[in-house]
Design a protein around this motif. Structure first.
Motif, PDB file in Angstrom:
ATOM      1  N   GLU A 264       0.833  -1.208   0.000  1.00 22.69           N
ATOM      2  CA  GLU A 264       0.000   0.000   0.000  1.00 22.69           C
ATOM      3  C   GLU A 264       0.864   1.254   0.000  1.00 22.69           C
ATOM      4  O   GLU A 264       0.551   2.236  -0.685  1.00 22.69           O
ATOM      5  CB  GLU A 264      -0.906  -0.001   1.233  1.00 22.69           C
ATOM      6  CG  GLU A 264      -1.977  -1.076   1.221  1.00 22.69           C
ATOM      7  CD  GLU A 264      -2.799  -1.063   2.503  1.00 22.69           C
ATOM      8  OE1 GLU A 264      -2.538  -0.181   3.352  1.00 22.69           O
ATOM      9  OE2 GLU A 264      -3.690  -1.919   2.658  1.00 22.69           O
ATOM     10  N   ILE A 265       1.932   1.224   0.770  1.00 26.25           N
ATOM     11  CA  ILE A 265       2.829   2.385   0.829  1.00 26.25           C
ATOM     12  C   ILE A 265       3.446   2.650  -0.541  1.00 26.25           C
ATOM     13  O   ILE A 265       3.496   3.799  -1.012  1.00 26.25           O
ATOM     14  CB  ILE A 265       3.931   2.150   1.886  1.00 26.25           C
ATOM     15  CG1 ILE A 265       3.316   2.123   3.287  1.00 26.25           C
ATOM     16  CG2 ILE A 265       5.003   3.230   1.797  1.00 26.25           C
ATOM     17  CD1 ILE A 265       4.299   1.709   4.369  1.00 26.25           C
ATOM     18  N   ILE A 266       3.899   1.588  -1.218  1.00 23.44           N
ATOM     19  CA  ILE A 266       4.511   1.746  -2.543  1.00 23.44           C
ATOM     20  C   ILE A 266       3.502   2.288  -3.541  1.00 23.44           C
ATOM     21  O   ILE A 266       3.803   3.206  -4.324  1.00 23.44           O
ATOM     22  CB  ILE A 266       5.092   0.400  -3.020  1.00 23.44           C
ATOM     23  CG1 ILE A 266       6.257  -0.022  -2.123  1.00 23.44           C
ATOM     24  CG2 ILE A 266       5.540   0.486  -4.471  1.00 23.44           C
ATOM     25  CD1 ILE A 266       6.799  -1.402  -2.425  1.00 23.44           C
ATOM     26  N   HIS A 267       2.276   1.746  -3.517  1.00 19.31           N
ATOM     27  CA  HIS A 267       1.238   2.231  -4.434  1.00 19.31           C
ATOM     28  C   HIS A 267       0.920   3.702  -4.168  1.00 19.31           C
ATOM     29  O   HIS A 267       0.744   4.496  -5.103  1.00 19.31           O
ATOM     30  CB  HIS A 267      -0.031   1.388  -4.288  1.00 19.31           C
ATOM     31  CG  HIS A 267       0.133  -0.015  -4.765  1.00 19.31           C
ATOM     32  ND1 HIS A 267      -0.700  -1.053  -4.373  1.00 19.31           N
ATOM     33  CD2 HIS A 267       1.053  -0.575  -5.582  1.00 19.31           C
ATOM     34  CE1 HIS A 267      -0.309  -2.165  -4.944  1.00 19.31           C
ATOM     35  NE2 HIS A 267       0.746  -1.907  -5.684  1.00 19.31           N
ATOM     36  N   SER A 268       0.862   4.074  -2.893  1.00 17.70           N
ATOM     37  CA  SER A 268       0.590   5.476  -2.538  1.00 17.70           C
ATOM     38  C   SER A 268       1.699   6.392  -3.024  1.00 17.70           C
ATOM     39  O   SER A 268       1.437   7.483  -3.553  1.00 17.70           O
ATOM     40  CB  SER A 268       0.427   5.595  -1.019  1.00 17.70           C
ATOM     41  OG  SER A 268       0.228   6.934  -0.635  1.00 17.70           O
ATOM     42  N   LEU A 269       2.938   5.958  -2.889  1.00 21.45           N
ATOM     43  CA  LEU A 269       4.074   6.761  -3.353  1.00 21.45           C
ATOM     44  C   LEU A 269       4.037   6.945  -4.864  1.00 21.45           C
ATOM     45  O   LEU A 269       4.334   8.039  -5.380  1.00 21.45           O
ATOM     46  CB  LEU A 269       5.394   6.099  -2.932  1.00 21.45           C
ATOM     47  CG  LEU A 269       5.709   6.095  -1.434  1.00 21.45           C
ATOM     48  CD1 LEU A 269       6.936   5.238  -1.155  1.00 21.45           C
ATOM     49  CD2 LEU A 269       5.933   7.519  -0.929  1.00 21.45           C
ATOM     50  N   ILE A 270       3.679   5.880  -5.571  1.00 26.85           N
ATOM     51  CA  ILE A 270       3.613   5.965  -7.041  1.00 26.85           C
ATOM     52  C   ILE A 270       2.484   6.903  -7.480  1.00 26.85           C
ATOM     53  O   ILE A 270       2.657   7.749  -8.372  1.00 26.85           O
ATOM     54  CB  ILE A 270       3.426   4.565  -7.652  1.00 26.85           C
ATOM     55  CG1 ILE A 270       4.670   3.708  -7.392  1.00 26.85           C
ATOM     56  CG2 ILE A 270       3.149   4.650  -9.145  1.00 26.85           C
ATOM     57  CD1 ILE A 270       4.534   2.263  -7.818  1.00 26.85           C
ATOM     58  N   LEU A 271       1.319   6.763  -6.830  1.00 23.07           N
ATOM     59  CA  LEU A 271       0.180   7.623  -7.188  1.00 23.07           C
ATOM     60  C   LEU A 271       0.463   9.093  -6.881  1.00 23.07           C
ATOM     61  O   LEU A 271       0.011   9.987  -7.609  1.00 23.07           O
ATOM     62  CB  LEU A 271      -1.077   7.158  -6.443  1.00 23.07           C
ATOM     63  CG  LEU A 271      -1.659   5.810  -6.879  1.00 23.07           C
ATOM     64  CD1 LEU A 271      -2.815   5.414  -5.972  1.00 23.07           C
ATOM     65  CD2 LEU A 271      -2.137   5.884  -8.332  1.00 23.07           C
ATOM     66  N   ASN A 272       1.206   9.327  -5.816  1.00 23.38           N
ATOM     67  CA  ASN A 272       1.537  10.707  -5.444  1.00 23.38           C
ATOM     68  C   ASN A 272       2.781  11.228  -6.153  1.00 23.38           C
ATOM     69  O   ASN A 272       3.240  12.341  -5.883  1.00 23.38           O
ATOM     70  CB  ASN A 272       1.759  10.797  -3.926  1.00 23.38           C
ATOM     71  CG  ASN A 272       0.480  10.558  -3.152  1.00 23.38           C
ATOM     72  OD1 ASN A 272      -0.619  10.893  -3.613  1.00 23.38           O
ATOM     73  ND2 ASN A 272       0.608   9.955  -1.966  1.00 23.38           N
ATOM     74  N   LYS A 273       3.324  10.374  -7.063  1.00 25.60           N
ATOM     75  CA  LYS A 273       4.489  10.753  -7.867  1.00 25.60           C
ATOM     76  C   LYS A 273       5.657  11.211  -6.985  1.00 25.60           C
ATOM     77  O   LYS A 273       6.257  12.275  -7.196  1.00 25.60           O
ATOM     78  CB  LYS A 273       4.110  11.850  -8.860  1.00 25.60           C
ATOM     79  CG  LYS A 273       3.052  11.402  -9.869  1.00 25.60           C
ATOM     80  CD  LYS A 273       2.720  12.500 -10.868  1.00 25.60           C
ATOM     81  CE  LYS A 273       1.675  12.018 -11.871  1.00 25.60           C
ATOM     82  NZ  LYS A 273       1.321  13.079 -12.864  1.00 25.60           N
ATOM     83  N   SER A 274       5.953  10.375  -5.971  1.00 23.43           N
ATOM     84  CA  SER A 274       7.082  10.665  -5.101  1.00 23.43           C
ATOM     85  C   SER A 274       8.390  10.471  -5.859  1.00 23.43           C
ATOM     86  O   SER A 274       8.419   9.897  -6.962  1.00 23.43           O
ATOM     87  CB  SER A 274       7.056   9.762  -3.870  1.00 23.43           C
ATOM     88  OG  SER A 274       5.863   9.965  -3.131  1.00 23.43           O
ATOM     89  N   ASP A 275       9.487  10.914  -5.257  1.00 22.35           N
ATOM     90  CA  ASP A 275      10.770  10.806  -5.953  1.00 22.35           C
ATOM     91  C   ASP A 275      11.184   9.348  -6.092  1.00 22.35           C
ATOM     92  O   ASP A 275      10.821   8.483  -5.285  1.00 22.35           O
ATOM     93  CB  ASP A 275      11.848  11.592  -5.200  1.00 22.35           C
ATOM     94  CG  ASP A 275      12.058  11.051  -3.789  1.00 22.35           C
ATOM     95  OD1 ASP A 275      13.008  10.269  -3.598  1.00 22.35           O
ATOM     96  OD2 ASP A 275      11.247  11.407  -2.908  1.00 22.35           O
ATOM     97  N   GLU A 276      11.964   9.092  -7.118  1.00 24.76           N
ATOM     98  CA  GLU A 276      12.325   7.728  -7.487  1.00 24.76           C
ATOM     99  C   GLU A 276      13.127   7.022  -6.398  1.00 24.76           C
ATOM    100  O   GLU A 276      12.927   5.820  -6.145  1.00 24.76           O
ATOM    101  CB  GLU A 276      13.140   7.754  -8.785  1.00 24.76           C
ATOM    102  CG  GLU A 276      13.457   6.369  -9.331  1.00 24.76           C
ATOM    103  CD  GLU A 276      14.174   6.442 -10.669  1.00 24.76           C
ATOM    104  OE1 GLU A 276      14.669   5.397 -11.118  1.00 24.76           O
ATOM    105  OE2 GLU A 276      14.233   7.547 -11.247  1.00 24.76           O
ATOM    106  N   ILE A 277      14.006   7.726  -5.717  1.00 27.25           N
ATOM    107  CA  ILE A 277      14.844   7.108  -4.681  1.00 27.25           C
ATOM    108  C   ILE A 277      13.979   6.590  -3.533  1.00 27.25           C
ATOM    109  O   ILE A 277      14.206   5.498  -3.003  1.00 27.25           O
ATOM    110  CB  ILE A 277      15.888   8.127  -4.163  1.00 27.25           C
ATOM    111  CG1 ILE A 277      16.879   8.458  -5.282  1.00 27.25           C
ATOM    112  CG2 ILE A 277      16.611   7.559  -2.944  1.00 27.25           C
ATOM    113  CD1 ILE A 277      17.948   9.423  -4.897  1.00 27.25           C
TER     114      ILE A 277
END
Length: 324
Positions: A264-277
């Motif tokens: 869920e955390i990874i999906h949230s980061l991707i949806l929020n367009k977090s930085d790649e690192i």
């Protein structure tokens, strides 16, 4: 992402019981109490305490060697054509009688070997009430206490005059090995249950085969005796199996919940367009979680516990190969 949002609320009720002989005040934290347990239990055993297990191990080792010698003697007599079935197996086919004797000898020898490994491991390499996992857990909660977050994870609880600490949350960033003491009451975990199974599995095979031929021969005395023995073996299976299953299920559910939370955390980061690192770091953490052991017990114990079963089956194979 806020670190608190990465904490997973536990559905499993995990408690740390406060021992009656260790004083504890409500004002003291979990770290204070753990430190008291460490001072009391984290002490190596004296040589006097190790002498008795060592003597038992030597006696068992000699018994195991005698069982192995018995199996080798039966194998030799089969090859030389001098094997005679014991009176108890007089109505059982020659091949089965030889196979049973060889397999029982192997199973007994290997089962005793596991007993010796268990006793020595327990007496010389670990302590029942304190382990490296306890040290790891104490270190973790000290860090949480230093940053003022310990109350987010564990709280004091008292029910029916039983004082305990309840674990409420865990983080996906923390290695799950520190949670082992909450899941297992003793260390190494479930040694007695695996020890019992290591004895029961080969004798279960031998008893089933013997009972089958006793039924064919309509030997009512043997049928009654072997049926009673089989019932005792099944009761032993049930008790040990349930203990192992309960601990495995609790650990399995927690590990899966942490893995789903990390997804869920990874999906949230991707949806929020977090930085790649940041995404890569969480992906590496996800890979770490899914690669963790499905059952947290020492590898030596895991391997040793199934050896007697293979030894038993090997006995049948050797007997049949020798006869044919």
């Amino acid at each position: 992402m806020d670190q608190l949002k990465q904490n997973m609320i536990l559905e499993e009720e995990l408690y740390w019981e406060i021992k009656e002989d260790i004083p504890h005040e409500k004002s003291e934290s979990f770290v204070d109490y753990l430190q008291k347990e460490k001072e009391k239990f984290d002490r190596p055993q004296s040589w006097r305490q190790k002498i008795f297990p060592l003597i038992i191990s030597i006696i068992l080792s000699l018994t195991g060697l005698s069982s192995l010698a018995f199996s080798i003697d039966v194998i030799s007599s089969v090859f030389l054509g001098t094997f005679e079935s014991p009176e108890a197996f007089s109505n059982v086919p020659f091949e089965v009688s030889a196979g049973l004797e060889i397999s029982i000898g192997f199973a007994t020898s290997l089962g005793i070997s596991f007993s010796v490994i268990t006793i020595l491991y327990r007496s010389f390499l670990c302590r029942p009430n304190w382990s490296s996992y306890h040290d790891q857990m104490l270190s973790l909660f000290k860090r949480l206490e230093n940053v003022g977050s310990i109350e987010n994870f564990i709280t004091f609880d008292e029910v029916n005059r039983k004082k305990r600490f309840q674990l409420k949350k865990i983080s996906t960033d923390i290695d799950l090995e520190w949670i082992y003491p909450f899941i297992f009451d003793d260390f190494p975990p479930l040694l007695f249950e695996f020890l019992l199974l290591s004895f029961l599995l080969p004798f279960f095979v031998s008893t089933i085969i013997s009972l089958f031929f006793a039924i064919l021969d309509m030997s009512w005395f043997l049928i009654l005796f072997l049926s009673s023995l089989l019932l005792l073996i099944l009761i032993g299976f049930q008790q040990s199996g349930l203990s192992i299953f309960r601990s495995w299920k609790k650990y399995h559910n927690i590990l899966n919940s942490v893995i789903y939370k990390q997804q869920e955390i990874i999906h949230s980061l991707i949806l929020n367009k977090s930085d790649e690192i940041t995404i890569i770091r969480h992906q590496n953490n996800f890979n770490r979680l899914i690669s963790m052991s499905s059952y947290p017990i020492p590898q030596l114990i895991r391997v040793s516990a199934i050896i007697p079963l293979f030894g038993s089956l090997l006995g049948y194979v050797i007997a049949i190969a020798a006869i044919t």
